[in-house]
Enzyme design. Sequence first.
Site, PDB file in Angstrom:
ATOM      1  N   ASN A  73     -58.034  26.317 -63.274  1.00 17.38           N
ATOM      2  CA  ASN A  73     -56.593  26.182 -63.102  1.00 17.38           C
ATOM      3  C   ASN A  73     -56.231  26.756 -61.734  1.00 17.38           C
ATOM      4  OD1 ASN A  73     -53.795  28.104 -64.193  1.00 17.38           O
ATOM      5  ND2 ASN A  73     -53.724  25.940 -63.748  1.00 17.38           N
ATOM      6  N   GLY A  74     -55.218  26.180 -61.110  1.00 12.58           N
ATOM      7  CA  GLY A  74     -54.735  26.718 -59.850  1.00 12.58           C
ATOM      8  C   GLY A  74     -54.818  25.712 -58.711  1.00 12.58           C
TER       9      GLY A  74
ATOM     10  N   GLY B 116     -50.877  22.535 -63.563  1.00 10.52           N
ATOM     11  CA  GLY B 116     -49.635  23.228 -63.866  1.00 10.52           C
ATOM     12  C   GLY B 116     -48.417  22.538 -63.302  1.00 10.52           C
ATOM     13  N   ARG B 117     -47.874  23.082 -62.226  1.00 11.17           N
ATOM     14  CA  ARG B 117     -46.575  22.632 -61.713  1.00 11.17           C
ATOM     15  C   ARG B 117     -46.517  21.150 -61.378  1.00 11.17           C
ATOM     16  NH1 ARG B 117     -46.122  26.975 -57.171  1.00 11.17           N
ATOM     17  NH2 ARG B 117     -48.374  27.032 -57.587  1.00 11.17           N
TER      18      ARG B 117
ATOM     19  N   CYS C 136     -51.053  36.334 -66.997  1.00 10.41           N
ATOM     20  CA  CYS C 136     -49.690  36.492 -66.490  1.00 10.41           C
ATOM     21  C   CYS C 136     -49.513  37.869 -65.851  1.00 10.41           C
ATOM     22  CB  CYS C 136     -48.677  36.313 -67.610  1.00 10.41           C
ATOM     23  SG  CYS C 136     -46.958  36.431 -67.054  1.00 10.41           S
TER      24      CYS C 136
ATOM     25  N   LYS D  34     -57.348  32.431 -71.445  1.00  8.01           N
ATOM     26  CA  LYS D  34     -56.976  32.013 -70.092  1.00  8.01           C
ATOM     27  C   LYS D  34     -56.821  33.278 -69.249  1.00  8.01           C
ATOM     28  CE  LYS D  34     -53.792  29.085 -67.465  1.00  8.01           C
ATOM     29  NZ  LYS D  34     -53.337  30.020 -66.436  1.00  8.01           N
TER      30      LYS D  34
END
Length: 339
Positions: free
Chosen positions: A218-219, A240-241, A107, A146
């Site tokens: 991820n991504g 994710g989203r 983050c 992560k």
Amino acid sequence: MNLDKTQQHQGLAPKTLDRTFSIAPMLDWTDRHYRYFARLMSANALLYTEMVTTGAILHGRGDYLAYNQEEHPLALQLGGSNPVDLARCAKLAAERGYDEVNLNVGCPSDRVQNGRFGACLMAEPELVAECVDAMKQVVDIPVTVKTRIGIDEQDSYAFLTQFIDVVSAKGCTDFTIHARKAWLQGLSPKENREIPPLDYERVYQLKRDYPALNIGINGGVTTLEQAQLHLAQLDGVMMGREAYQNPYILAQVDQILCGSQKAVISREDVIEAMLPYIEAHLLSGGRLNHITRHMIGLFQGLPGARAWRRYLSENAHKNGAGIEVVKQAFQNIQAEVIE
């Protein structure tokens, strides 16, 4: 349904988890209501909590470890950099039955940096390793990390591998890599999810160079077809989203990615299965929109989706709103499609 806050998931936490597909921890999104909703559509997806800071768990007034037993397999993502505090929180998580503890090293927000955790910890691999080791000493569930592929100007492959070398030396065998670097200054968290370019090949190379480690990616993953392509190179894919904004994509995860022969659940059956959960939440003093805000995208891309979203948005927040709002929203869809 069990909205348990105190009972332990005793004896059921697996030593290893299926990481083929997981849903990313997302602040304000992946709360326990969303996770219950997601679990109805996929039995195999590994679910993550929102990132919870060690300070909130140890000193906050609320129960930041509460979850529904139906959510398993479930991982707690922690934010922090104090090994003692992280170990205390990991132990609490294991006692409460979580299946994994994950350390956030990805983050990029200013608030997180000020607390000396998140992506800025990539510059301190020895500290991350110490944190991982402290947690592993007190739990027998997986402790995972992560992270990003780099931060600011420290974005070489050598920088990434040094981080992996140091942290894995303390026993961390599972890494989820967000295939973008993070700019710690000048970009917002939202911009950090979109502006730094994706570099999937770097993550693939990491797996080739560290075949004994479990490496997930991820991504930018928006389809299960993309997930399949990643799984040809890697051990896991984290979405994710897309999994939040278009949640019904989860209904085929088990069949397409995990080899399940079980029939795909229909959207109508998902809604029916949510109604008892919603009623229990309302009886405990909760509000309808606490749950329906996660269901807004259930019909995304279909005729009537706008009618569904509009009716829930306009009515679920009202005092006294109950399951009849959800039922009416679904009837509106049916009426619009028939017309």
